[in-house]
Scaffold this motif. Structure first.
Motif, mmCIF file in Angstrom:
data_model
loop_
_atom_site.group_PDB
_atom_site.id
_atom_site.type_symbol
_atom_site.label_atom_id
_atom_site.label_comp_id
_atom_site.label_asym_id
_atom_site.label_seq_id
_atom_site.Cartn_x
_atom_site.Cartn_y
_atom_site.Cartn_z
ATOM 1 N N ALA A 49 4.898 -10.088 4.851
ATOM 2 C CA ALA A 49 3.834 -9.785 3.995
ATOM 3 C C ALA A 49 2.758 -10.238 4.067
ATOM 4 O O ALA A 49 2.561 -11.076 4.890
ATOM 5 N N GLU A 50 1.539 -9.495 3.638
ATOM 6 C CA GLU A 50 0.028 -10.230 3.933
ATOM 7 C C GLU A 50 -0.013 -11.629 3.372
ATOM 8 O O GLU A 50 0.742 -11.965 2.211
ATOM 9 N N ASP A 51 -0.609 -12.494 4.044
ATOM 10 C CA ASP A 51 -0.739 -13.705 3.263
ATOM 11 C C ASP A 51 -1.465 -13.847 1.971
ATOM 12 O O ASP A 51 -2.269 -13.055 1.479
ATOM 13 N N GLY A 52 -0.762 -14.623 0.996
ATOM 14 C CA GLY A 52 -1.109 -14.520 -0.437
ATOM 15 C C GLY A 52 -0.197 -13.610 -1.068
ATOM 16 O O GLY A 52 -0.287 -13.657 -2.651
ATOM 17 N N SER A 53 0.607 -12.749 -0.831
ATOM 18 C CA SER A 53 1.551 -12.039 -1.518
ATOM 19 C C SER A 53 2.620 -12.702 -2.128
ATOM 20 O O SER A 53 3.105 -13.805 -1.836
ATOM 21 N N VAL A 54 3.169 -12.257 -3.192
ATOM 22 C CA VAL A 54 4.290 -13.008 -4.076
ATOM 23 C C VAL A 54 5.074 -11.778 -4.532
ATOM 24 O O VAL A 54 4.607 -10.605 -4.512
ATOM 25 N N GLY A 55 6.390 -12.001 -4.947
ATOM 26 C CA GLY A 55 7.252 -11.067 -5.344
ATOM 27 C C GLY A 55 7.717 -10.012 -4.494
ATOM 28 O O GLY A 55 7.955 -10.249 -3.301
ATOM 29 N N LEU A 56 7.594 -8.579 -5.020
ATOM 30 C CA LEU A 56 8.285 -7.627 -4.284
ATOM 31 C C LEU A 56 7.781 -7.563 -2.819
ATOM 32 O O LEU A 56 8.735 -7.247 -1.723
ATOM 33 N N PRO A 57 6.168 -7.593 -2.553
ATOM 34 C CA PRO A 57 5.964 -7.301 -1.104
ATOM 35 C C PRO A 57 6.583 -8.487 -0.080
ATOM 36 O O PRO A 57 6.799 -8.244 0.819
ATOM 37 N N VAL A 58 6.875 -9.799 -0.605
ATOM 38 C CA VAL A 58 7.274 -10.642 0.358
ATOM 39 C C VAL A 58 8.872 -10.415 0.449
ATOM 40 O O VAL A 58 9.414 -10.365 1.758
ATOM 41 N N ASN A 154 1.292 1.357 4.227
ATOM 42 C CA ASN A 154 1.584 -0.008 3.656
ATOM 43 C C ASN A 154 2.133 0.039 2.229
ATOM 44 O O ASN A 154 2.320 1.252 1.483
ATOM 45 N N PHE A 155 2.944 -0.837 1.729
ATOM 46 C CA PHE A 155 3.286 -0.889 0.312
ATOM 47 C C PHE A 155 2.445 -2.051 -0.376
ATOM 48 O O PHE A 155 2.370 -3.070 0.113
ATOM 49 N N LEU A 156 1.735 -1.420 -1.412
ATOM 50 C CA LEU A 156 0.695 -2.183 -2.017
ATOM 51 C C LEU A 156 1.163 -2.439 -3.375
ATOM 52 O O LEU A 156 1.416 -1.526 -4.014
ATOM 53 N N ASP A 157 1.168 -3.743 -4.069
ATOM 54 C CA ASP A 157 1.483 -4.064 -5.362
ATOM 55 C C ASP A 157 0.491 -4.735 -5.955
ATOM 56 O O ASP A 157 -0.041 -5.737 -5.504
ATOM 57 N N ASN A 158 0.256 -4.036 -7.255
ATOM 58 C CA ASN A 158 -0.926 -4.758 -8.194
ATOM 59 C C ASN A 158 -0.041 -5.087 -9.461
ATOM 60 O O ASN A 158 -0.831 -5.298 -10.670
ATOM 61 N N SER A 159 1.239 -5.277 -9.536
ATOM 62 C CA SER A 159 1.932 -5.283 -10.825
ATOM 63 C C SER A 159 1.572 -6.863 -11.246
ATOM 64 O O SER A 159 1.650 -7.126 -12.470
ATOM 65 N N GLY A 160 1.153 -7.777 -10.477
ATOM 66 C CA GLY A 160 0.618 -9.121 -10.915
ATOM 67 C C GLY A 160 -0.419 -8.954 -11.873
ATOM 68 O O GLY A 160 -0.872 -9.692 -12.708
ATOM 69 N N GLU A 165 5.172 -11.151 -12.076
ATOM 70 C CA GLU A 165 4.559 -11.816 -10.921
ATOM 71 C C GLU A 165 4.962 -11.310 -9.670
ATOM 72 O O GLU A 165 5.965 -11.723 -8.856
ATOM 73 N N SER A 166 4.118 -10.140 -9.223
ATOM 74 C CA SER A 166 4.362 -9.506 -7.938
ATOM 75 C C SER A 166 2.892 -8.901 -7.868
ATOM 76 O O SER A 166 2.669 -8.077 -8.303
ATOM 77 N N SER A 167 2.546 -9.080 -6.370
ATOM 78 C CA SER A 167 1.386 -8.475 -5.813
ATOM 79 C C SER A 167 1.174 -8.816 -4.392
ATOM 80 O O SER A 167 1.716 -9.776 -3.793
ATOM 81 N N GLY A 168 0.355 -7.942 -3.938
ATOM 82 C CA GLY A 168 0.099 -8.123 -2.351
ATOM 83 C C GLY A 168 0.457 -6.794 -1.474
ATOM 84 O O GLY A 168 0.581 -5.603 -2.107
ATOM 85 N N LEU A 169 0.482 -7.065 -0.299
ATOM 86 C CA LEU A 169 0.897 -6.191 0.813
ATOM 87 C C LEU A 169 1.684 -6.114 1.708
ATOM 88 O O LEU A 169 1.814 -7.217 2.286
#
Length: 205
Positions: A49-58, A154-160, A165-169
């Motif tokens: 996943a993109e750097d800094g991503s957490v949760g589902l994107p990872v 891409n899969f983009l997550d803004n649930s954070g 606790e889930s965000s990133g790409l």
């Protein structure tokens, strides 16, 4: 003088063929106002996943997605307007485990085609339906009408933004979209195979 038996066999075969065409016509239903077509969709996510991503994107690193969607293809390609999908069910999968499902049967989910972008989103966090705020966006070549391949998306997550606790790409590395074989095609194969088998048995009799 012609034998009555071959003529009787020919008339029976003609009647059987006529029944087969009638079956195909009933399946086709020309009275349908829209031209709905269902597509199979499969794809893979990047290895990280993109750097800094957490949760589902990872968790989606080296994962895949698959499913189907249905759209009125007479409205495609979709220039600058949005063409809503009539139904869809896309599973995000890792090690045979479904991590997230995007589906018209789930509250807060929407999906559409705009120009060459096919998108599935879950805005439940905004609508109060759930804690998800994410989207799967796939960028196909121009004049997209449901069939094609791409490695752009891409899969983009803004649930954070909520309590999850889930965000990133996570980037998409490959996607393929192709029509599901239509029932009339399958029915036609069965009908004509049945006619061929029936004639062969009659010839042996």
């Amino acid at each position: 003088m012609l034998s009555a038996t071959p003529l009787r066999r020919l008339s029976q075969a003609t009647a059987t063929a006529g029944l087969g065409f009638a079956m195909l016509a009933a399946i086709g239903n020309p009275a349908q106002a829209v031209n709905l077509k269902t597509f199979n969709l499969v794809g893979n996510f990047a290895s990280a996943a993109e750097d800094g991503s957490v949760g589902l994107p990872v968790n989606l690193a080296n994962a895949s997605f698959n499913g189907t969607y249905t759209v009125d293809v007479d409205q495609l390609p979709a220039s600058s307007s949005f063409v809503d999908l009539t139904s869809w069910n896309i599973n995000l999968v890792k090690d045979n485990t479904v991590l997230r499902t995007l589906s018209n049967s789930l509250a807060g989910n929407t999906a559409y085609i705009q120009e060459n972008i096919l998108a599935f989103s879950d805005a439940g966090l905004l609508t109060g339906q759930n804690q998800n705020l994410s989207s799967l966006e796939l960028d196909f070549p121009s004049n997209f009408t449901g069939t094609g391949s791409t490695n752009d998306g891409n899969f983009l997550d803004n649930s954070g933004l909520g309590s999850v606790e889930s965000s990133g790409l996570t980037a998409v590395t490959f996607v393929n979209s192709e029509p599901v074989p239509e029932p009339s095609t399958f029915a036609g194969t069965v009908v004509f195979a049945t006619i061929g088998f029936w004639l062969k048995r009659k010839q042996k009799a």
